[in-house]
Design an enzyme around this catalytic site. Structure first.
Site, PDB file in Angstrom:
ATOM      1  N   HIS A   1       0.828  -1.218   0.000  1.00  0.00           N
ATOM      2  CA  HIS A   1       0.000   0.000   0.000  1.00  0.00           C
ATOM      3  C   HIS A   1       0.861   1.267   0.000  1.00  0.00           C
ATOM      4  O   HIS A   1       0.339   2.360  -0.267  1.00  0.00           O
ATOM      5  CB  HIS A   1      -0.927   0.031   1.218  1.00  0.00           C
ATOM      6  CG  HIS A   1      -2.016  -0.997   1.186  1.00  0.00           C
ATOM      7  ND1 HIS A   1      -2.892  -1.116   0.124  1.00  0.00           N
ATOM      8  CD2 HIS A   1      -2.368  -1.962   2.078  1.00  0.00           C
ATOM      9  CE1 HIS A   1      -3.744  -2.113   0.363  1.00  0.00           C
ATOM     10  NE2 HIS A   1      -3.438  -2.644   1.542  1.00  0.00           N
TER      11      HIS A   1
ATOM     12  N   ASP B   1      -3.660 -10.985  -2.483  1.00  0.00           N
ATOM     13  CA  ASP B   1      -4.024 -10.420  -1.181  1.00  0.00           C
ATOM     14  C   ASP B   1      -5.478  -9.986  -1.240  1.00  0.00           C
ATOM     15  O   ASP B   1      -5.995  -9.685  -2.313  1.00  0.00           O
ATOM     16  CB  ASP B   1      -3.109  -9.226  -0.862  1.00  0.00           C
ATOM     17  CG  ASP B   1      -3.277  -8.714   0.559  1.00  0.00           C
ATOM     18  OD1 ASP B   1      -4.235  -7.949   0.795  1.00  0.00           O
ATOM     19  OD2 ASP B   1      -2.472  -9.072   1.425  1.00  0.00           O
TER      20      ASP B   1
ATOM     21  N   HIS C   1      -6.590  -7.243  -0.337  1.00  0.00           N
ATOM     22  CA  HIS C   1      -6.608  -5.830  -0.707  1.00  0.00           C
ATOM     23  C   HIS C   1      -5.769  -5.582  -1.962  1.00  0.00           C
ATOM     24  O   HIS C   1      -4.753  -6.235  -2.181  1.00  0.00           O
ATOM     25  CB  HIS C   1      -6.053  -4.955   0.430  1.00  0.00           C
ATOM     26  CG  HIS C   1      -6.772  -5.121   1.721  1.00  0.00           C
ATOM     27  ND1 HIS C   1      -6.216  -5.763   2.814  1.00  0.00           N
ATOM     28  CD2 HIS C   1      -8.012  -4.731   2.105  1.00  0.00           C
ATOM     29  CE1 HIS C   1      -7.076  -5.763   3.812  1.00  0.00           C
ATOM     30  NE2 HIS C   1      -8.166  -5.141   3.410  1.00  0.00           N
TER      31      HIS C   1
END
Length: 406
Positions: free
Chosen positions: A311, A347, A349
C-alpha cells in the site's frame, strides 16, 4: 431534665403530620445554654394515652428556653404543621447521633464481563468459552510455538509431545542436507518484531508481531527454517536504494518516527521508535533475496518481513505499510541483470502503492488478485478496467520470457 416526644404520621398531600406530647418542660427564660443529647434517637416513646411514638427527642441538660429561631419549629411540630422543608432548614435538630454520613455509598454488586481476543484472528470473544467463534482456534492455542502444526481446538498443554516428535524428524532430515544444496532461501530478523502499536486500543491490531511469530513457528516446527532452507540475513536498505522507489520527503517522514515514542501516518498505520529500522530491514532483506534468486544461487525464496509494503506509494505510507518491499525487490533484481519482472500480488486488498510505482514501467508486469466490491472495499482502487494501455505492452513483456516472479 425534660423530654419531648414527636409522632411522625403518614404523608398527606406532601407534608408529614406530627404531634407532640410534652411530659416535662424544665425550661427557663435564659435561652438555650446547654447541649441537646441523642436528639432524634430511634427509641420509641409512649404517651399518657398509650399511643406509640416513633421518634423521641430528649431535651435534658438544657438551661433556659428555646431561642427565637428554634421555638417555631417545635410549635409547628405541636400543631402538626411540620414540613420536610422545616426539617431541612433545621437539620441539626433531627440528625441521628450527629454522625457524618457524607461518604456513604450504596453497596453495588459488580459483574465482570469475560472478554478475550483470539491469538489467531484477533476476534473478540465474550463469555467463558474457550473456542473462538470466528476461526475455531483455542483460547490457549500453541500457534505461537508450533504455528500451523498446533491443534486449533486444543490448548497449549499438549504441544510438548508434538514439539519433541518434530524435533526428532528435523534432526534426521538436517543431517542429510547441507546449505549448499538447498533450493529455497528464507530471510528473517527478530528486530522486525519490535515494530508494534504502542497505544493500547479496544482490539489488537491485525498487523502485529504475533503474525510473524506464528509463521516462524510453523517453519521451525516443520524443520524448514532453521533447517532445510538456506538462510538469508537481513540488512538495512540504504537511502539511495529507497529513493529509486519513494520520494525523499516520504523517506524522511518514516525516519522521523525513530525519534518519536508513538506516531501514526493514518488512523490504522502506526509507528514506534523501532518502526523505521524494521522497515529498512524488511526492504533490505527483500532486495537481497531477489538478487540472490536471480544470481542462481537458490531457486526461490521467502521473506518473513514486516511491516508490509504494497500500500506504500511513492509519497505516502498507508494501510499498515511504510516502504514498498516488493518494489525495492524488483529494482534490486533489475540492477542484478533482470530485464522483465512479474509481480503477482495475491491479497484480499489491492496493492495500490505497487501499481502506482510501476504504472509507467513497461519492464514490470503487475497483477493483483483482490477483493473489490465496486470500489467499496479498502483501498477502493484496482478496478477491472485498469489494464495495459495497449496489447503491445503485454506482448512485449511475454516475448522474451519471464526471468523473475515476485
Amino acid at each position: 431534665m425534660g423530654s419531648e416526644t414527636i409522632k411522625t404520621g403518614r404523608l398527606a398531600n406532601g407534608e408529614a403530620q406530627k404531634s407532640v406530647h410534652k411530659e416535662k418542660r424544665g425550661l427557663s427564660s435564659n435561652g438555650m445554654n446547654g447541649k441537646h443529647e441523642n436528639l432524634g434517637s430511634n427509641r420509641a416513646g409512649t404517651s399518657s394515652s398509650g399511643e406509640d411514638y416513633d421518634l423521641m427527642m430528649n431535651t435534658g441538660d438544657v438551661d433556659g428556653n428555646l431561642d427565637g429561631d428554634i421555638e417555631p419549629v417545635f410549635k409547628k411540630a405541636r400543631q402538626g404543621d411540620l414540613t420536610f422543608q422545616d426539617i431541612h432548614d433545621k437539620g441539626d435538630l433531627f440528625d441521628e447521633d450527629d454522625e457524618d454520613d457524607s461518604d456513604w455509598e450504596p453497596v453495588q454488586k459488580h459483574v465482570e464481563l469475560i472478554k478475550w481476543f483470539c491469538v489467531n484472528c484477533t476476534m473478540v470473544n465474550l463469555g467463558d468459552g474457550v473456542i473462538c467463534d470466528l476461526c475455531g482456534e483455542h483460547k490457549d492455542s500453541g500457534i505461537l510455538r508450533l504455528g500451523y502444526f498446533a491443534s486449533p481446538s486444543s490448548q497449549d498443554a499438549g504441544c510438548s509431545e508434538l514439539e519433541s516428535e518434530m524435533k526428532g524428524k528435523n534432526k534426521e532430515m538436517h543431517s542429510q542436507l547441507s546449505a549448499s544444496n538447498s533450493l529455497t532461501a528464507i530471510g528473517f530478523d527478530e528486530r522486525m518484531l519490535l515494530h508494534s502499536e504502542v497505544q493500547m486500543k479496544s482490539h489488537p491490531h491485525p498487523e502485529r508481531s504475533d503474525r510473524l511469530r506464528a509463521i516462524a513457528a510453523s517453519l521451525a516446527t516443520a524443520g524448514l527454517f532453521p533447517g532445510r532452507c538456506y538462510p538469508i540475513s537481513a540488512r538495512e536498505i540504504t537511502r539511495e536504494e529507497l529513493q529509486m522507489v519513494h520520494s525523499l520527503e516520504h523517506i524522511q517522514d518514516v525516519e522521523l518516527t525513530s525519534h518519536i515514542f508513538s506516531s501514526y501516518f493514518t488512523p490504522d498505520t502506526y509507528a514506534n521508535e523501532h518502526s523505521a529500522c524494521a522497515a529498512r530491514l524488511a526492504a533490505g532483506l527483500c532486495a537481497d533475496l531477489a538478487s540472490t534468486i536471480f544470481s542462481g544461487r537458490v531457486k526461490n525464496g521467502f521473506a518473513m518481513v514486516r511491516p508490509p509494503g504494497h500500500h506504500a506509494g511513492i509519497r505516502e505510507a498507508m494501510g499498515f505499510c511504510l516502504h514498498n518491499n516488493a518494489a525495492v525487490a524488483v529494482l534490486a533484481a533489475q540492477a542484478a541483470g533482470a530485464k522483465k519482472v512479474l509481480i503477482v500480488d495475491w491479497d484480499v486488498h489491492h496493492g495500490n502503492g505497487t501499481q502506482e510505482i510501476f504504472d509507467q514501467n513497461k519492464s514490470v508486469l503487475y497483477i493483483s488478485l483482490h477483493r473489490h466490491e465496486g470500489g467499496k472495499f479498502y483501498p477502493g482502487t484496482g478496478f477491472a478496467n485498469e489494464v495495459f494501455d495497449s496489447s503491445h505492452h503485454l506482448l512485449y513483456f511475454l516475448k522474451g520470457g519471464l526471468r523473475l516472479l515476485i
